[in-house]
Write a protein that holds these residues in place. Structure first.
Motif, short mmCIF file in Angstrom:
data_model
loop_
_atom_site.label_atom_id
_atom_site.label_comp_id
_atom_site.label_asym_id
_atom_site.label_seq_id
_atom_site.Cartn_x
_atom_site.Cartn_y
_atom_site.Cartn_z
N ARG A 155 -26.16 -56.76 21.66
CA ARG A 155 -26.32 -56.55 20.41
C ARG A 155 -26.14 -57.47 19.80
O ARG A 155 -26.30 -57.19 18.55
N LEU A 156 -24.25 -58.01 20.29
CA LEU A 156 -23.66 -58.53 18.83
C LEU A 156 -24.32 -60.28 19.42
O LEU A 156 -23.70 -60.06 18.53
N ARG A 157 -24.61 -60.60 20.80
CA ARG A 157 -24.92 -62.12 21.15
C ARG A 157 -23.74 -62.46 20.64
O ARG A 157 -23.35 -63.84 20.43
N HIS A 158 -22.41 -61.84 21.67
CA HIS A 158 -21.44 -62.48 22.08
C HIS A 158 -20.94 -61.78 23.09
O HIS A 158 -21.08 -60.58 23.70
N SER A 159 -20.20 -62.64 24.30
CA SER A 159 -19.74 -61.75 24.97
C SER A 159 -18.65 -60.95 24.87
O SER A 159 -17.27 -61.99 24.64
N ILE A 160 -19.23 -59.68 25.27
CA ILE A 160 -17.04 -58.66 24.35
C ILE A 160 -17.40 -57.96 25.74
O ILE A 160 -17.66 -58.37 26.44
N SER A 161 -15.70 -57.99 25.03
CA SER A 161 -15.35 -56.98 26.72
C SER A 161 -14.46 -55.90 26.34
O SER A 161 -13.90 -55.77 25.41
N ALA A 162 -14.34 -54.87 27.21
CA ALA A 162 -13.11 -53.72 27.49
C ALA A 162 -12.06 -53.83 27.73
O ALA A 162 -11.60 -54.33 29.06
N ALA A 179 -22.42 -48.79 13.73
CA ALA A 179 -23.96 -49.06 12.52
C ALA A 179 -22.74 -49.31 11.48
O ALA A 179 -21.85 -48.48 11.42
N THR A 180 -22.65 -51.00 11.04
CA THR A 180 -22.23 -50.55 9.81
C THR A 180 -22.71 -51.75 9.00
O THR A 180 -23.74 -51.99 9.26
N PRO A 181 -22.20 -51.58 7.34
CA PRO A 181 -23.47 -51.97 6.45
C PRO A 181 -23.40 -53.82 6.92
O PRO A 181 -23.96 -54.53 6.23
N HIS A 182 -22.23 -54.06 7.75
CA HIS A 182 -22.34 -55.61 7.87
C HIS A 182 -22.95 -55.92 9.80
O HIS A 182 -23.11 -56.80 10.28
N GLY A 183 -24.04 -55.07 10.07
CA GLY A 183 -24.54 -55.33 11.26
C GLY A 183 -23.84 -54.28 12.64
O GLY A 183 -23.19 -53.80 11.81
N PRO A 184 -24.76 -54.26 13.61
CA PRO A 184 -24.19 -53.38 14.60
C PRO A 184 -22.41 -54.11 15.08
O PRO A 184 -22.14 -55.52 14.34
N ALA A 185 -21.54 -52.76 15.61
CA ALA A 185 -20.75 -53.24 16.09
C ALA A 185 -20.40 -52.71 17.79
O ALA A 185 -20.82 -51.65 17.45
N GLY A 186 -19.46 -52.90 17.96
CA GLY A 186 -18.68 -52.27 19.49
C GLY A 186 -17.83 -51.70 19.48
O GLY A 186 -16.92 -51.95 19.00
N LEU A 187 -17.87 -49.84 18.83
CA LEU A 187 -16.37 -48.57 19.50
C LEU A 187 -16.40 -49.31 20.82
O LEU A 187 -16.71 -48.14 21.94
N ARG A 197 -5.69 -40.61 20.19
CA ARG A 197 -6.60 -41.17 20.60
C ARG A 197 -6.40 -42.61 19.48
O ARG A 197 -5.93 -42.57 19.19
N LEU A 198 -6.81 -43.55 20.82
CA LEU A 198 -7.03 -44.28 19.54
C LEU A 198 -8.80 -45.29 19.43
O LEU A 198 -9.96 -45.28 20.49
N VAL A 199 -8.97 -46.32 18.55
CA VAL A 199 -10.12 -46.74 18.55
C VAL A 199 -10.77 -48.23 18.25
O VAL A 199 -9.41 -48.62 17.46
N MET A 200 -10.86 -49.16 19.05
CA MET A 200 -11.14 -50.85 18.21
C MET A 200 -12.81 -50.64 17.61
O MET A 200 -13.74 -50.73 19.03
N LEU A 201 -12.74 -50.91 17.12
CA LEU A 201 -14.06 -52.12 16.57
C LEU A 201 -14.34 -52.94 16.72
O LEU A 201 -13.18 -53.96 16.27
N VAL A 202 -15.77 -53.79 17.26
CA VAL A 202 -15.21 -55.51 17.36
C VAL A 202 -17.11 -55.66 16.88
O VAL A 202 -17.52 -54.77 17.20
N ARG A 203 -17.11 -56.60 16.40
CA ARG A 203 -18.42 -56.95 15.41
C ARG A 203 -18.28 -58.68 15.58
O ARG A 203 -17.61 -58.89 14.98
N PRO A 204 -18.97 -59.10 14.82
CA PRO A 204 -19.43 -60.54 14.49
C PRO A 204 -18.06 -60.84 12.99
O PRO A 204 -19.14 -60.55 12.52
#
Length: 259
Positions: A155-162, A179-187, A197-204
């Motif tokens: 969905r992000l069109r980038h190689s993402i790892s956990a 969803a974000t105002p700048h497109g999809p993001a991985g949580l 708990r900790l949350v990491m958000l990643v997006r282009p």
């Protein structure tokens, strides 16, 4: 006897928006009564809807400014006589767009965040939504991490790892696409032995290829955000910056190896 159609995500959102007919609404209500986990999620949607209405309803009740008066727009557009009717039409269009943008944006916070600051705000917002959810904080659990990483990467069109934070005392719980105002993001979500708990958000990141890590605080939640190779990362949690910083550094190191 008519068979009840399965309740879809579209039905749930239509239920929140009060857009279902009486028959379908009754079916959705019966479904929610027997699925408490989904009912809790729908209640969250309804709370968000109410919050947005509470924010924007006062703006909608305000009188329309004089600048948006049709007579004023036409009068202003007729003043310049540069190149005939095309110039008049262009002036009217620009004036309308500018006035409307100023009007609809006047109720928002001055200086809407962008770049790394916007990413940090999005991470904090998603932490507030999912970090306290004890029923379904993640869509895909850690046991299916390969599926989650594949889904987010596609969905992000980038190689993402956990990132693996086990050595730092935090277990990977799983994650979801948001969803974000700048497109999809991985949580991606983590917790420790104290249920912190900790949350990491990643997006282009469209305009920021590489940005140094910076501390970003929002609403009592500590956070750090940065960009690597046009991908933005933000780690947030209800803990101290002193605890969070080395964890963010570890994520940055692991992410750099995958570039």
């Amino acid at each position: 006897m008519n068979q009840i159609r399965p309740i879809s995500e579209t039905d749930l959102h239509a239920y929140v928006d009060l857009a279902l007919d009486a028959s379908r609404q009754a079916e959705v209500e019966a479904y929610l009564a027997s699925h408490p986990d989904v009912a809790q999620r729908v209640q969250g949607y309804m709370s968000q809807r109410k919050m947005l209405r509470d924010i924007f309803d006062p703006i909608a009740q305000e009188p329309i400014p004089a600048e948006l008066s049709l007579a004023r727009i036409v009068e202003t557009a007729r003043r310049p006589r540069l190149n005939g009717w095309r110039s008049v039409a262009a002036a009217a269009l620009l004036l309308t767009a500018g006035a409307a943008a100023g009007w609809f944006g006047h109720g928002l916070s001055p200086g809407t965040s962008s770049g790394i600051a916007a990413l940090a705000e999005e991470a904090s917002d998603n932490y507030a939504t999912y970090g306290s959810d004890r029923t379904r904080p993640v869509e895909i659990k850690a046991a299916d991490s390969a599926e989650l990483v594949k889904w987010v990467s596609e969905r992000l069109r980038h190689s993402i790892s956990a990132p693996d934070l086990t050595a730092s005392g935090y277990r990977f719980m799983g994650g979801r696409l948001v969803a974000t105002p700048h497109g999809p993001a991985g949580l991606f979500m983590y917790d420790d032995d104290r249920s912190t708990r900790l949350v990491m958000l990643v997006r282009p990141m469209a305009a920021e290829k590489d940005t140094p890590m910076s501390q970003q605080g929002n609403g009592g939640v500590a956070g750090f955000a940065w960009a690597q190779n046009s991908i933005g990362y933000s780690l947030v949690g209800a803990t101290s910056p002193e605890i969070l910083h080395p964890l963010a550094d570890e994520i940055r190191k692991q992410s750099a190896k995958n570039i």
